[in-house]
Design a protein around this motif. Structure first.
Motif, PDB file in Angstrom:
ATOM      1  N   THR A  54      21.192 -63.085  26.527  1.00 44.40           N
ATOM      2  CA  THR A  54      20.301 -62.250  27.330  1.00 44.40           C
ATOM      3  C   THR A  54      20.839 -60.842  27.565  1.00 44.40           C
ATOM      4  N   ARG A  55      22.142 -60.631  27.299  1.00 47.58           N
ATOM      5  CA  ARG A  55      22.753 -59.329  27.519  1.00 47.58           C
ATOM      6  C   ARG A  55      23.674 -58.989  26.361  1.00 47.58           C
ATOM      7  N   PHE A  64      28.846 -55.902  30.416  1.00 45.23           N
ATOM      8  CA  PHE A  64      27.615 -56.416  29.826  1.00 45.23           C
ATOM      9  C   PHE A  64      26.488 -55.437  30.136  1.00 45.23           C
ATOM     10  N   ARG A  65      25.673 -55.146  29.127  1.00 43.44           N
ATOM     11  CA  ARG A  65      24.532 -54.251  29.288  1.00 43.44           C
ATOM     12  C   ARG A  65      23.248 -55.061  29.317  1.00 43.44           C
ATOM     13  N   GLU A  66      22.385 -54.735  30.249  1.00 40.59           N
ATOM     14  CA  GLU A  66      21.088 -55.402  30.346  1.00 40.59           C
ATOM     15  C   GLU A  66      20.136 -54.830  29.305  1.00 40.59           C
TER      16      GLU A  66
END
Length: 348
Positions: A54-55, A64-66
């Motif tokens: 999901t990231r 972690f990047r959304e």
């Protein structure tokens, strides 16, 4: 053709066939004999809870990047505990010292696939020790994870250590902590795993469902609490109990792969009032204070040496050796009936 295990979606597994790739310069081709399934990290991809789904991990920012997934189904060739036979060596490596030769049995990481093409530098020193059962080589990585957690706990002779989670890595941590001179309390929710912990050197067995764990640990340590705890189940309530169980200023090593929000973890309680230390142990590196002497490579090699010397038993941890064609059933077993399995190994 080679066979490779892949997840086509949450709880969906298939064994696919694909063409064997040519061997590039600087690489070895290894025919897989065994590949161990991780009941922690790997099941997060199988279940669909892994954060990479999901990231996206930004390795430069260490964040972690959304907004975008780092991996997507089908997830192919997951796995990090392989053993096999070298079948081909890139010609320019013929006289390179330390590189395995054709016919050597080696351990390493190339995923659940019938053959791996692996950079030669990653395989230097990865020939199995003489006399070691090839199946034991599948424990190099999981053994290193347990070893790393024990180093992170900074155990001293005679100290009281609690190990939360008695799956394969927890059992190995229990054994290594005992070898390190600790008196060990093993904690798990499954009695069958606690019985295994007894044979791996645990002095006290506590069932997380039926025992008042923190209270019992304090009773058996003259009211102090454990000097350190290792939490390796990846369950937030277990991490909370580990924090409740240590002495004032005690250390908790969080070595599990925790998923989602921290339900059941209350940092305003014992963690805050007892000034507990909470440190992360993750196999991407060793404890900072030891980084001048220890590496992940040393962890793996030293663990296998301990097995070869008979100081750590891994054979008793293998509960199932499953033909790769039945890989889907192996994941169902680990996911739905964890009480019936310890180390499940795919056989190629």
């Amino acid at each position: 053709m080679e066979r490779v295990v892949q997840f086509t979606g949450p709880r969906a597994v298939e064994v696919a066939e694909q063409e064997s790739a040519p061997l590039p310069p600087g690489h070895l081709r290894v025919r897989t004999r065994y590949s161990g399934i991780s009941a922690g990290t790997e099941l997060t991809a199988y279940r669909g809870t892994n954060p990479y789904l999901t990231r996206t991990w930004d390795p430069e920012a260490r964040l972690f990047r959304e907004g975008a997934a780092g991996i997507a189904y089908p997830v192919t060739g997951w796995g990090y505990s392989e053993v096999g036979e070298v079948t081909e060596v890139s010609p320019e490596l013929a006289d390179t010292p330390g590189i395995p030769r054709a016919g050597d049995l080696v351990w390493g990481i190339w995923g659940h696939r019938s053959e791996g093409i692996v950079p030669a530098e990653r395989m230097a020193g990865h020939t199995l020790p003489d006399g070691l059962d090839p199946l034991a080589g599948a424990f190099a990585r999981v053994g290193a994870i347990a070893y790393n957690a024990v180093l992170g706990a900074d155990i001293h002779l005679g100290e009281d250590i609690a190990v939360f989670g008695q799956g394969v890595i927890g059992l190995l941590a229990t054994r290594l902590a005992r070898l390190n001179g600790a008196r060990v309390t093993a904690v798990d929710a499954l009695d069958v795993r606690l019985e295994h912990a007894r044979s791996h050197g645990a002095d006290q067995l506590l069932n997380a469902r039926t025992d008042s764990v923190a209270e019992r640990i304090r009773e058996t340590t003259d009211g102090r609490g454990a000097d350190a705890a290792i939490e390796i189940s990846g369950a937030y309530p277990a991490l909370h109990q580990a924090l409740r169980s240590v002495a004032v200023g005690g250390r908790v090593v969080a070595s599990g792969f925790y998923q989602g929000d921290g339900a059941g973890l209350r940092l305003g309680d014992e963690f805050h009032h007892n000034r507990a230390q909470l440190v992360c142990s993750q196999i991407g590196g060793v404890p900072q204070a030891l980084s001048g002497r220890w590496t992940v490579e040393r962890l793996q090699r030293t663990f296998l040496r301990l097995v070869a010397e008979g100081r750590v038993d891994v054979a008793s941890l293998v509960s199932h050796v499953v033909p790769v064609a039945d890989a889907a059933n192996a994941y169902v077993l680990l996911d739905e009936r964890p009480q019936d399995a310890l180390q499940v190994v795919l056989e190629f």
